[in-house]
Write a protein that holds these residues in place. Structure first.
Motif, PDB file in Angstrom:
ATOM      1  N   GLN A 175       0.864  -1.176   0.000  1.00  0.00           N
ATOM      2  CA  GLN A 175       0.000   0.000   0.000  1.00  0.00           C
ATOM      3  C   GLN A 175       0.903   1.229   0.000  1.00  0.00           C
ATOM      4  O   GLN A 175       2.125   1.113   0.105  1.00  0.00           O
ATOM      5  CB  GLN A 175      -0.927  -0.013   1.221  1.00  0.00           C
ATOM      6  N   TRP A 176       0.309   2.404  -0.120  1.00  0.00           N
ATOM      7  CA  TRP A 176       1.070   3.647  -0.138  1.00  0.00           C
ATOM      8  C   TRP A 176       1.976   3.742   1.075  1.00  0.00           C
ATOM      9  O   TRP A 176       1.519   3.410   2.166  1.00  0.00           O
ATOM     10  CB  TRP A 176       0.098   4.836  -0.170  1.00  0.00           C
ATOM     11  N   PRO A 177       3.215   4.143   0.936  1.00  0.00           N
ATOM     12  CA  PRO A 177       3.900   4.550  -0.294  1.00  0.00           C
ATOM     13  C   PRO A 177       4.679   3.417  -0.966  1.00  0.00           C
ATOM     14  O   PRO A 177       5.341   3.652  -1.973  1.00  0.00           O
ATOM     15  CB  PRO A 177       4.877   5.604   0.222  1.00  0.00           C
ATOM     16  N   VAL A 178       4.559   2.209  -0.411  1.00  0.00           N
ATOM     17  CA  VAL A 178       5.359   1.091  -0.927  1.00  0.00           C
ATOM     18  C   VAL A 178       4.957   0.752  -2.359  1.00  0.00           C
ATOM     19  O   VAL A 178       5.808   0.485  -3.214  1.00  0.00           O
ATOM     20  CB  VAL A 178       5.192  -0.137   0.005  1.00  0.00           C
ATOM     21  N   ASP A 179       3.636   0.784  -2.627  1.00  0.00           N
ATOM     22  CA  ASP A 179       3.173   0.465  -3.982  1.00  0.00           C
ATOM     23  C   ASP A 179       3.730   1.469  -4.999  1.00  0.00           C
ATOM     24  O   ASP A 179       4.155   1.092  -6.089  1.00  0.00           O
ATOM     25  CB  ASP A 179       1.641   0.400  -4.037  1.00  0.00           C
ATOM     26  N   ALA A 180       3.759   2.748  -4.599  1.00  0.00           N
ATOM     27  CA  ALA A 180       4.270   3.771  -5.514  1.00  0.00           C
ATOM     28  C   ALA A 180       5.763   3.587  -5.771  1.00  0.00           C
ATOM     29  O   ALA A 180       6.241   3.718  -6.903  1.00  0.00           O
ATOM     30  CB  ALA A 180       4.002   5.162  -4.941  1.00  0.00           C
ATOM     31  N   LEU A 181       6.497   3.267  -4.729  1.00  0.00           N
ATOM     32  CA  LEU A 181       7.942   3.085  -4.884  1.00  0.00           C
ATOM     33  C   LEU A 181       8.250   1.863  -5.741  1.00  0.00           C
ATOM     34  O   LEU A 181       9.131   1.901  -6.609  1.00  0.00           O
ATOM     35  CB  LEU A 181       8.604   2.951  -3.504  1.00  0.00           C
ATOM     36  N   ILE A 182       7.521   0.768  -5.509  1.00  0.00           N
ATOM     37  CA  ILE A 182       7.749  -0.442  -6.318  1.00  0.00           C
ATOM     38  C   ILE A 182       7.355  -0.177  -7.772  1.00  0.00           C
ATOM     39  O   ILE A 182       8.039  -0.606  -8.706  1.00  0.00           O
ATOM     40  CB  ILE A 182       6.992  -1.648  -5.721  1.00  0.00           C
ATOM     41  N   GLY A 183       6.271   0.560  -7.970  1.00  0.00           N
ATOM     42  CA  GLY A 183       5.864   0.931  -9.326  1.00  0.00           C
ATOM     43  C   GLY A 183       6.926   1.775 -10.012  1.00  0.00           C
ATOM     44  O   GLY A 183       7.225   1.586 -11.189  1.00  0.00           O
ATOM     45  N   HIS A 184       7.500   2.694  -9.245  1.00  0.00           N
ATOM     46  CA  HIS A 184       8.540   3.568  -9.800  1.00  0.00           C
ATOM     47  C   HIS A 184       9.785   2.757 -10.158  1.00  0.00           C
ATOM     48  O   HIS A 184      10.440   3.018 -11.168  1.00  0.00           O
ATOM     49  CB  HIS A 184       8.884   4.636  -8.761  1.00  0.00           C
ATOM     50  N   LEU A 185      10.089   1.774  -9.322  1.00  0.00           N
ATOM     51  CA  LEU A 185      11.219   0.886  -9.598  1.00  0.00           C
ATOM     52  C   LEU A 185      10.970   0.090 -10.884  1.00  0.00           C
ATOM     53  O   LEU A 185      11.812   0.058 -11.783  1.00  0.00           O
ATOM     54  CB  LEU A 185      11.425  -0.072  -8.408  1.00  0.00           C
ATOM     55  N   LYS A 186       9.801  -0.537 -10.997  1.00  0.00           N
ATOM     56  CA  LYS A 186       9.552  -1.464 -12.102  1.00  0.00           C
ATOM     57  C   LYS A 186       9.199  -0.759 -13.401  1.00  0.00           C
ATOM     58  O   LYS A 186       9.668  -1.131 -14.470  1.00  0.00           O
ATOM     59  CB  LYS A 186       8.411  -2.413 -11.738  1.00  0.00           C
ATOM     60  N   TYR A 187       8.325   0.217 -13.281  1.00  0.00           N
ATOM     61  CA  TYR A 187       7.789   0.822 -14.510  1.00  0.00           C
ATOM     62  C   TYR A 187       8.405   2.186 -14.800  1.00  0.00           C
ATOM     63  O   TYR A 187       8.348   2.650 -15.924  1.00  0.00           O
ATOM     64  CB  TYR A 187       6.261   0.915 -14.413  1.00  0.00           C
ATOM     65  N   VAL A 227       9.527 -11.522   0.334  1.00  0.00           N
ATOM     66  CA  VAL A 227       9.032 -10.453  -0.542  1.00  0.00           C
ATOM     67  C   VAL A 227       9.077  -9.126   0.199  1.00  0.00           C
ATOM     68  O   VAL A 227       8.891  -9.070   1.419  1.00  0.00           O
ATOM     69  CB  VAL A 227       7.587 -10.714  -1.031  1.00  0.00           C
ATOM     70  N   VAL A 228       9.307  -8.058  -0.549  1.00  0.00           N
ATOM     71  CA  VAL A 228       9.292  -6.731   0.063  1.00  0.00           C
ATOM     72  C   VAL A 228       7.889  -6.423   0.577  1.00  0.00           C
ATOM     73  O   VAL A 228       7.720  -5.931   1.682  1.00  0.00           O
ATOM     74  CB  VAL A 228       9.735  -5.656  -0.954  1.00  0.00           C
ATOM     75  N   ALA A 229       6.876  -6.743  -0.235  1.00  0.00           N
ATOM     76  CA  ALA A 229       5.517  -6.336   0.150  1.00  0.00           C
ATOM     77  C   ALA A 229       4.507  -7.430  -0.152  1.00  0.00           C
ATOM     78  O   ALA A 229       4.638  -8.169  -1.135  1.00  0.00           O
ATOM     79  CB  ALA A 229       5.133  -5.064  -0.587  1.00  0.00           C
ATOM     80  N   ARG A 230       3.501  -7.486   0.705  1.00  0.00           N
ATOM     81  CA  ARG A 230       2.441  -8.485   0.575  1.00  0.00           C
ATOM     82  C   ARG A 230       1.122  -7.763   0.356  1.00  0.00           C
ATOM     83  O   ARG A 230       0.767  -6.840   1.099  1.00  0.00           O
ATOM     84  CB  ARG A 230       2.357  -9.303   1.876  1.00  0.00           C
ATOM     85  N   THR A 231       0.408  -8.189  -0.677  1.00  0.00           N
ATOM     86  CA  THR A 231      -0.939  -7.669  -0.885  1.00  0.00           C
ATOM     87  C   THR A 231      -1.864  -8.316   0.127  1.00  0.00           C
ATOM     88  O   THR A 231      -1.860  -9.532   0.294  1.00  0.00           O
ATOM     89  CB  THR A 231      -1.406  -8.018  -2.306  1.00  0.00           C
ATOM     90  N   LEU A 232      -2.637  -7.504   0.813  1.00  0.00           N
ATOM     91  CA  LEU A 232      -3.483  -8.059   1.874  1.00  0.00           C
ATOM     92  C   LEU A 232      -4.820  -8.543   1.350  1.00  0.00           C
ATOM     93  O   LEU A 232      -5.427  -9.428   1.929  1.00  0.00           O
ATOM     94  CB  LEU A 232      -3.694  -7.026   2.978  1.00  0.00           C
ATOM     95  N   LYS A 233      -5.275  -7.947   0.242  1.00  0.00           N
ATOM     96  CA  LYS A 233      -6.569  -8.357  -0.277  1.00  0.00           C
ATOM     97  C   LYS A 233      -6.400  -9.596  -1.131  1.00  0.00           C
ATOM     98  O   LYS A 233      -5.561  -9.622  -2.029  1.00  0.00           O
ATOM     99  CB  LYS A 233      -7.182  -7.237  -1.112  1.00  0.00           C
ATOM    100  N   ARG A 234      -7.155 -10.626  -0.870  1.00  0.00           N
ATOM    101  CA  ARG A 234      -7.066 -11.836  -1.664  1.00  0.00           C
ATOM    102  C   ARG A 234      -7.580 -11.588  -3.070  1.00  0.00           C
ATOM    103  O   ARG A 234      -8.478 -10.802  -3.270  1.00  0.00           O
ATOM    104  CB  ARG A 234      -7.902 -12.967  -1.028  1.00  0.00           C
ATOM    105  N   GLY A 235      -6.982 -12.289  -4.041  1.00  0.00           N
ATOM    106  CA  GLY A 235      -7.479 -12.213  -5.388  1.00  0.00           C
ATOM    107  C   GLY A 235      -6.662 -11.320  -6.299  1.00  0.00           C
ATOM    108  O   GLY A 235      -6.857 -11.306  -7.497  1.00  0.00           O
ATOM    109  N   GLY A 236      -5.720 -10.559  -5.713  1.00  0.00           N
ATOM    110  CA  GLY A 236      -4.801  -9.796  -6.533  1.00  0.00           C
ATOM    111  C   GLY A 236      -5.422  -8.612  -7.240  1.00  0.00           C
ATOM    112  O   GLY A 236      -4.915  -8.146  -8.245  1.00  0.00           O
ATOM    113  N   MET A 237      -6.525  -8.082  -6.719  1.00  0.00           N
ATOM    114  CA  MET A 237      -7.191  -6.984  -7.411  1.00  0.00           C
ATOM    115  C   MET A 237      -6.281  -5.770  -7.506  1.00  0.00           C
ATOM    116  O   MET A 237      -5.787  -5.269  -6.522  1.00  0.00           O
ATOM    117  CB  MET A 237      -8.465  -6.586  -6.653  1.00  0.00           C
ATOM    118  N   GLY A 238      -6.080  -5.332  -8.711  1.00  0.00           N
ATOM    119  CA  GLY A 238      -5.410  -4.051  -8.922  1.00  0.00           C
ATOM    120  C   GLY A 238      -3.935  -4.035  -8.602  1.00  0.00           C
ATOM    121  O   GLY A 238      -3.367  -2.985  -8.390  1.00  0.00           O
ATOM    122  N   ASN A 239      -3.306  -5.175  -8.580  1.00  0.00           N
ATOM    123  CA  ASN A 239      -1.899  -5.193  -8.246  1.00  0.00           C
ATOM    124  C   ASN A 239      -1.079  -5.776  -9.384  1.00  0.00           C
ATOM    125  O   ASN A 239      -1.524  -6.671 -10.086  1.00  0.00           O
ATOM    126  CB  ASN A 239      -1.665  -5.987  -6.959  1.00  0.00           C
TER     127      ASN A 239
END
Ligand SMILES: [Zn+2]
Ligand SMILES: [Zn+2]
Length: 237
Positions: free
Chosen positions: A77-89, A222-234
């Motif tokens: 989640q924020w800000p980890v998702d943004a940082l990982i996105g910035h790293l990858k994309y 893993v650096v980060a774990r998605t908490l919502k099951r099903g992988g929505m939006g990740n």
């Protein structure tokens, strides 16, 4: 506290990645480091999803994964998702070092050192496009800390689409047979490193290939774990 504009200006080794104060720890000021969404509560020992008392979760009871344990430093989640996105994309691979350091941060003396690490591989076409494998860059931080080698002989045979919106069963079908080891790993204890665990299906398939090559044990880090099951939006598997 967190400035979105700070993401534009990330390569300032002396400045906090998130607020531009002076960095004091792993690329962050002490306040931002403490404010990260650390995943430090009780969790399923198999897949790192939070559970009330640290018991094995229902999904892992129903479908035991091929990996033996999982460790996740942060919630995706924020800000980890943004940082990982910035790293990858965004192609900013200098971010791999602080992200790797945050993951290494959760290793304690209780963690038995593995025989080797394996970075979740990208398909060659995707790696060529991106120019680097973010999981390998993160794994290098752990490998340095543990003084253990990174096993290079894994390949990804199938370029799977993003897991965004995918359910675990769909993701499992997409990654079926996606990994192959070129050398045996007889009896070795392996740590598989990835940036994000979403459904766990990719890690499961990769761990199954590692075990098929003879590994005795596979832990997923893993650096980060998605908490919502099903992988929505990740954006990962
Ligand atoms: Zn800060
Ligand atoms: Zn679980």
């Amino acid at each position: 506290m967190l400035k979105a504009t700070a993401l534009i200006d990330l390569i300032l080794p002396a400045s906090c990645l998130l607020c531009s104060d002076q960095a004091a720890r792993d690329g962050l000021c002490l306040d931002c480091h403490a404010d990260l969404p650390w995943l430090d509560g009780p969790h399923c020992p198999r897949c790192a999803i939070p559970t009330p008392l640290g018991e094995v979760c229902g999904d892992c009871l129903q479908h035991p994964p091929a990996f033996d344990r999982s460790y996740a430093a942060l919630c995706y989640q924020w800000p980890v998702d943004a940082l990982i996105g910035h790293l990858k994309y965004g192609g900013d691979w200098s971010l791999a070092h602080p992200l790797g350091a945050w993951l290494a941060h959760i290793a304690t003396a209780d963690h038995c050192a593995p025989d080797c690490l394996i970075a979740m591989p990208l398909h060659p076409a995707r790696q060529k496009l991106r120019g680097f494998n973010q999981s390998l860059e993160i794994a290098k931080v752990l490998a340095r800390q543990w003084r253990r080698p990174i096993h290079p002989s894994i390949e990804r045979l199938v370029d799977t689409p993003s897991a965004a919106g995918a359910h675990r069963e769909d993701r499992a079908r997409q990654v079926k047979g996606a990994f192959r080891l070129r050398q045996p790993l007889s009896g070795q204890r392996v740590v598989l490193v990835d940036d994000v665990m979403t459904t766990g299906a990719t890690a499961n398939e990769c761990a199954a290939a590692i075990k098929a090559a003879g590994a005795a044990e596979v832990e997923v880090w893993v650096v980060a774990r998605t908490l919502k099951r099903g992988g929505m939006g990740n954006p990962a598997g």
